[in-house]
Design an enzyme around this catalytic site. Structure first.
Site, short mmCIF file in Angstrom:
data_model
loop_
_atom_site.label_atom_id
_atom_site.label_comp_id
_atom_site.label_asym_id
_atom_site.label_seq_id
_atom_site.Cartn_x
_atom_site.Cartn_y
_atom_site.Cartn_z
N TRP A 95 0.83 -1.21 0.00
CA TRP A 95 0.00 0.00 0.00
C TRP A 95 0.85 1.25 0.00
O TRP A 95 0.53 2.23 -0.67
CB TRP A 95 -0.99 -0.03 1.17
CG TRP A 95 -1.89 -1.22 1.05
CD1 TRP A 95 -1.89 -2.33 1.84
CD2 TRP A 95 -2.88 -1.46 0.04
NE1 TRP A 95 -2.82 -3.23 1.38
CE2 TRP A 95 -3.44 -2.73 0.28
CE3 TRP A 95 -3.35 -0.72 -1.05
CZ2 TRP A 95 -4.44 -3.28 -0.52
CZ3 TRP A 95 -4.34 -1.26 -1.86
CH2 TRP A 95 -4.88 -2.52 -1.58
N ASP A 146 -1.39 6.72 6.49
CA ASP A 146 -2.46 5.83 6.04
C ASP A 146 -2.69 4.83 7.18
O ASP A 146 -1.87 3.95 7.42
CB ASP A 146 -2.01 5.09 4.76
CG ASP A 146 -2.98 4.01 4.33
OD1 ASP A 146 -4.03 3.84 4.99
OD2 ASP A 146 -2.70 3.33 3.32
N LYS A 197 -12.33 -1.84 7.43
CA LYS A 197 -11.65 -2.76 8.34
C LYS A 197 -12.11 -2.53 9.78
O LYS A 197 -12.75 -3.36 10.38
CB LYS A 197 -10.14 -2.64 8.19
CG LYS A 197 -9.70 -2.99 6.77
CD LYS A 197 -8.38 -2.38 6.44
CE LYS A 197 -8.14 -2.31 4.96
NZ LYS A 197 -8.25 -3.57 4.24
N1 PMP Z 1 -4.09 1.21 2.65
C1 PMP Z 1 -4.10 0.08 3.36
C2 PMP Z 1 -3.18 -0.06 4.53
C3 PMP Z 1 -4.98 -0.95 3.02
O1 PMP Z 1 -5.00 -2.09 3.71
C4 PMP Z 1 -5.85 -0.76 1.91
C5 PMP Z 1 -6.88 -1.79 1.50
N2 PMP Z 1 -6.72 -3.05 1.89
C6 PMP Z 1 -5.76 0.43 1.18
C7 PMP Z 1 -4.89 1.40 1.60
C8 PMP Z 1 -6.63 0.66 -0.02
O2 PMP Z 1 -7.91 0.92 0.39
P1 PMP Z 1 -9.16 1.03 -0.60
O3 PMP Z 1 -9.42 -0.35 -1.11
O4 PMP Z 1 -10.22 1.56 0.30
O5 PMP Z 1 -8.79 1.97 -1.68
#
Ligand code: PMP
Length: 362
Positions: free
Chosen positions: A103, A173, A197
């Protein structure tokens, strides 16, 4: 009622059962309103009260100071990978990113479209099995900000203290560990998190921004991609994710009712310890991906002695009522995601299942 399984999915993930019950109760007709929350206008006083109530509850729950804006936007955390640099990078046109997983890498990819990205530290060569130490991080004092990912959902690692970045604004994030433990928000310039989550359903993203950062948002940005639009309109410039915000408002009330973040953090510590102890006491049958000092309390990837056994484990655990244990392809094996709403009893039952599986298959 159909029996519920233990949901160990990484996201969308388990929601508190009392929240689901309340949603069900009110789904057809909200008390005093006579229509579903899926039908109400985002301009109605019912929804505005819901939205403002959620903001107030969040400030109370997480001690978020008054000089921070709380926004609910669409587009997932992934849209924030773009909005953060679009809004906050241009000052110096360079930013520092700590890369601790897939991510963070995706965040870097978008930031590079706006300006220069300095990778302050990365553990990619070790398949992200640990969080870099402070002394490994190289920061540029002139950077517009430092970005990091507090919990790495795929690799199962977590920062336990914030990186020390001096006067440079710190941006996080926190998608997979928001409100799982106490955090001093005054250390941050901005925090964002996809809801699916620890907060609510997919489709809504929480963004918390310190007011002084707003001076950076240029009027030349596209309206919907400018934080100023969402701040000035209290997340109501366009039709916001009404249902998601409603569920978040219920989850926040559930958190407050159950002792708040400190109680949740204590429970999360207990749950994670049970699982890690099971891994550590298995004489090497189960092996965790993350190094001990970096182990996440939310996502616990682990492996078995062979891929064949891993497949068997996934199948038999699913048959026994544990859903979502198949690991991410970049780590392999299994992954247990035990967010706030995952019950202690579920972890105890999973540990019993793991011990029994080992006994039968070694
Ligand atoms: N950052 C982290 C730490 C994640 O775990 C995720 C999704 N699993 C995201 C960003 C991306 O999120 P989204 O699918 O809501 O765009």
């Amino acid at each position: 009622m159909t029996k519920r399984v233990y949901n160990l999915n990484p996201g969308p993930a388990i929601l508190p059962e009392p929240v689901l019950e309340e949603m069900k109760e009110n789904l057809v007709s909200l008390p005093g309103v006579g229509m579903s929350v899926l039908e109400i206008s985002h301009r109605s006083s019912t929804f505005e009260n819901m939205l403002n109530g959620a903001i107030e509850d969040m400030r109370k729950l997480a001690n978020i100071p008054a000089n921070y804006h709380i926004l609910f936007v669409g587009g997932g955390a992934s849209t924030q990978f773009s909005m953060i640099p679009m809004n906050f990078m241009p000052l110096k046109n360079k930013a520092d990113y700590i890369v601790t997983g897939a991510w963070s890498k995706k965040a870097v990819k978008e930031a590079k479209r706006i300006g220069t990205v300095n990778i302050s530290a990365t553990t990619e060569s070790e398949n992200f099995k640990r969080i870099p130490k402070q002394e490994e991080m190289k920061f540029d004092p002139e950077a517009s900000y430092v970005h990091f990912t507090s919990n790495n959902t795929i690799f199962g690692t977590q920062f336990f203290t914030e990186p020390i970045v001096g006067d440079v604004p710190l941006i996080c994030d926190a998608s997979s560990d928001i409100f799982s433990r106490a955090v001093d928000f005054s250390k941050y310039a901005a925090v964002y998190a996809g809801a699916q989550k620890n907060l609510g359903p997919a489709g809504v993203t929480l963004v918390i921004i310190r007011d002084d950062m707003m001076a950076r948002c240029s009027d030349s940005l596209h309206t919907m991609l400018n934080y100023k639009t969402h701040v000035e309109n209290n997340s109501l410039y366009n039709t916001p994710p009404v249902f998601g915000i409603y569920v978040i408002s219920l989850v926040l009330k559930w958190l407050l009712k159950n002792g708040g973040i400190d109680a949740m953090a204590k429970l999360n510590d207990e749950k994670a310890k049970l699982l890690y102890d099971c891994i550590d006491n298995s004489s090497g049958y189960f092996t965790g991906h993350a190094e001990k000092e970096s182990r996440s309390k939310m996502n616990i990837p682990f492996r078995l002695p062979s891929e064949e056994l891993e497949k068997k484990f996934v199948k038999e655990s699913a048959d026994s009522g544990f859903a979502g244990l198949k690991g991410h392809r970049s780590v392999g094996g299994l992954r247990a995601s035990i967010y706030n709403a995952f019950p202690l009893q579920g972890v105890k039952d999973l540990v019993d299942f793991m011990k029994e599986f080992q006994k039968k298959n070694s």
